[in-house]
Enzyme design. Structure first.
Site, mmCIF file in Angstrom:
data_model
loop_
_atom_site.group_PDB
_atom_site.id
_atom_site.type_symbol
_atom_site.label_atom_id
_atom_site.label_comp_id
_atom_site.label_asym_id
_atom_site.label_seq_id
_atom_site.Cartn_x
_atom_site.Cartn_y
_atom_site.Cartn_z
ATOM 1 N N LYS A 74 -3.501 3.373 -1.918
ATOM 2 C CA LYS A 74 -3.781 4.682 -1.799
ATOM 3 C C LYS A 74 -2.660 5.216 -0.704
ATOM 4 O O LYS A 74 -2.205 4.502 0.023
ATOM 5 C CB LYS A 74 -5.151 4.973 -1.132
ATOM 6 C CG LYS A 74 -5.438 6.377 -0.915
ATOM 7 C CD LYS A 74 -6.936 6.711 -0.316
ATOM 8 C CE LYS A 74 -7.185 8.159 -0.083
ATOM 9 N NZ LYS A 74 -8.592 8.140 0.219
ATOM 10 N N SER A 150 -10.874 12.072 -1.162
ATOM 11 C CA SER A 150 -9.410 12.056 -1.153
ATOM 12 C C SER A 150 -8.844 10.918 -2.049
ATOM 13 O O SER A 150 -7.621 10.871 -2.252
ATOM 14 C CB SER A 150 -8.773 12.104 0.181
ATOM 15 O OG SER A 150 -9.275 10.866 1.058
ATOM 16 N N SER A 174 -14.766 9.856 0.700
ATOM 17 C CA SER A 174 -13.566 9.838 -0.091
ATOM 18 C C SER A 174 -13.712 8.503 -0.987
ATOM 19 O O SER A 174 -12.572 8.651 -1.932
ATOM 20 C CB SER A 174 -12.297 9.868 0.622
ATOM 21 O OG SER A 174 -12.298 11.036 1.316
#
Length: 497
Positions: A74, A150, A174
């Protein structure tokens, strides 16, 4: 082309093929690269590629539980020495990490091959993945809707079959929100279970934790086995666990559990019928397995939880913008970041130390209340989200809101907005679609999203299960059993984009 169907295997399945020498890691890397090049133009899940580095690593002697398995990191916090990491912001273009994060070190030891980075909203601040700099990531189930955030880029990459696992973290939902929107399994570990070092001892005051998104329960469990080791930078440590999470995912619970259920929003907002339907369906399934399910709300004040979460959110954004100045070597201005990020920072600067300290106390109160609650109930069952995935662009500020944000941002009027009650308005708007996930972040409990329901429109929605602190093993046991259920969504069996 490979002599087998790459997408049909989870991470452990691919690793087993490598171990038996039925496939070479370089073949897996090339297939993942082919799929990225083919699918990413539609999805915009991957924003940085490390193809040559991956090819070189695939030729080395790899070892570990996931030896030879390709995955993405990520684009925030999961730093790799010498490689860019931008946190979804134009402000950090050109920035390169000086060291590996502890998370990356442990994944290296597990033998994975990093292919690049996935898209995130700027600084991972919202539950959709539509950063101005990189553009929107789209959901493989339907390109017109969001994969959530996210960790939206990671969720899209896993659901589409590009990779079986991808890096993720969860500070307010997230991991669980993208898992719910993309039909994946997503577990947020107990606070202190996974590493945060070396730059931080706590991420978002301990609300945020690192883990992965996966298609199978066992991949998530095996990854947690790899990540759960001593981190000398950590400010928090999870309750000790001496067993194997992978083994737990294979072990039936073997006893009757008492489970609390709620489909009511903790902040009194609307919950979509499909999200309620998903929870009630799972409740019936659990009852058919011999467990006792009762409709009971968590013994916490949802409005106080939302406010204290946002207090941390504002303060951390303000601190982030200040620390960004040291990274960039210049004063950060309104033009350097997205307008909403700047506004959140202004609200953080208008927050007093007293207000912040009082809000953290609410976390501790809620943690005690939930631990007491779990003396009676093994699990707390809720929707993961209050609505199915929103359309791309649906949650963008309106023209009038954009004008207000721009005006306030340029004039630095965060304190005025705070006095005018804007915090309550932000809480209502930002959390109304995702009001269920923040509780576990503030209390430090483990929580997971289970893919057990498709809406009438054919979109996944998740069911959240929260357990007492340190009981990831119990969550994995339950998930392993439910993974065998007829309604479990295995994305490998559905036509993706």
């Amino acid at each position: 082309m490979l002599g087998f169907h790459y997408k049909e295997y989870d991470g452990l399945g691919l690793a087993e093929l490598v171990k038996k020498k039925e496939v070479h890691p370089k073949e897996l890397v090339e297939e993942a690269i082919r799929l990225t090049n083919s699918l990413n133009p539609k999805l915009n899940a991957v924003i940085y590629r490390m193809y040559e580095e991956a090819r070189k690593l695939a030729e080395t002697d790899l070892s570990g539980t996931f030896a030879g398995v390709p995955m993405f990191l990520k684009d925030i916090s999961q730093e790799m020495e010498g490689q860019p990491i931008t946190s979804g912001s134009k402000a950090l273009q050109g920035f390169k990490s000086k060291v590996d994060s502890e998370y990356v070190k442990r994944l290296r030891e597990a033998g994975v091959i990093f292919l690049g980075r996935t898209n995130v909203p700027e600084f991972a601040l919202v539950a959709i993945t539509e950063p101005d700099h990189y553009g929107a990531t789209r959901n493989p189930w339907n390109l017109n809707v969001t994969p959530g955030g996210s960790s939206g880029g990671s969720a899209a990459a896993v659901a589409s079959g590009i990779v079986p696992i991808a890096g993720a973290n969860d500070g307010g939902g997230s991991i669980r929100i993208p898992a719910a929107y993309c039909g994946l399994f997503g577990l947020k570990p107990t606070r202190g279970r996974t590493p945060v070092g070396p730059h931080y001892g706590r991420a978002w005051q301990g609300a945020s934790v690192e883990h992965v998104l996966s298609r199978s329960v066992r991949d998530s469990a095996a990854m947690l086995d790899e990540l759960y080791k001593y981190d000398k930078a950590a400010a928090y440590y999870a309750p000790s666990f001496q067993g194997s999470y992978l083994q737990a995912s294979r072990t039936p619970i073997g006893k009757k559990l008492r489970i609390a259920l709620s489909v009511s929003s903790p902040i009194g907002t609307e919950v979509h019928p499909e999200c309620k339907k998903a929870v009630l369906k799972v409740a019936r399934l659990l009852e058919s397995m011999g467990h006792v399910v009762e409709e009971v709300d968590a013994p916490v004040d949802g409005h106080k939880i939302a406010k204290s979460y946002l207090m941390m959110y504002f303060a951390e954004t303000a601190a982030l913008l200040t620390s960004l100045e040291e990274t960039l070597g210049k004063k950060v201005t309104f033009e350097d970041v997205e307008p909403t990020t700047w506004l959140l920072g202004l609200l953080g600067k208008a927050t007093t130390a007293e207000e912040f300290a009082l809000s953290i106390r609410e976390w501790d109160k809620a943690a005690y209340q939930m631990e007491t609650f779990h003396e009676t109930y093994d699990f707390y069952l809720t929707p993961t989200t209050a609505f199915p995935p929103a359309k791309i662009g649906e949650l963008e500020p309106s023209s009038s809101e954009k004008f207000l944000i721009s005006t306030v941002g340029k004039l630095g009027l965060g304190g005025l907005l705070k006095k005018a009650g804007i915090v309550d308005q932000i809480a209502q708007k930002n959390l109304s679609r995702t009001p269920f996930t923040q509780l576990a972040n503030l209390t430090g409990q483990p929580a997971m999203s289970l893919p057990l329901h498709l809406t009438a429109d054919g979109l996944p929605v998740g069911v959240q299960v929260i357990a007492a602190k340190g009981r990831e093993d119990l969550l994995f046991q339950l998930a392993g059993e439910l993974e065998q259920a007829e309604d479990w969504i295995d994305v490998r069996k559905y036509p993706m984009v």
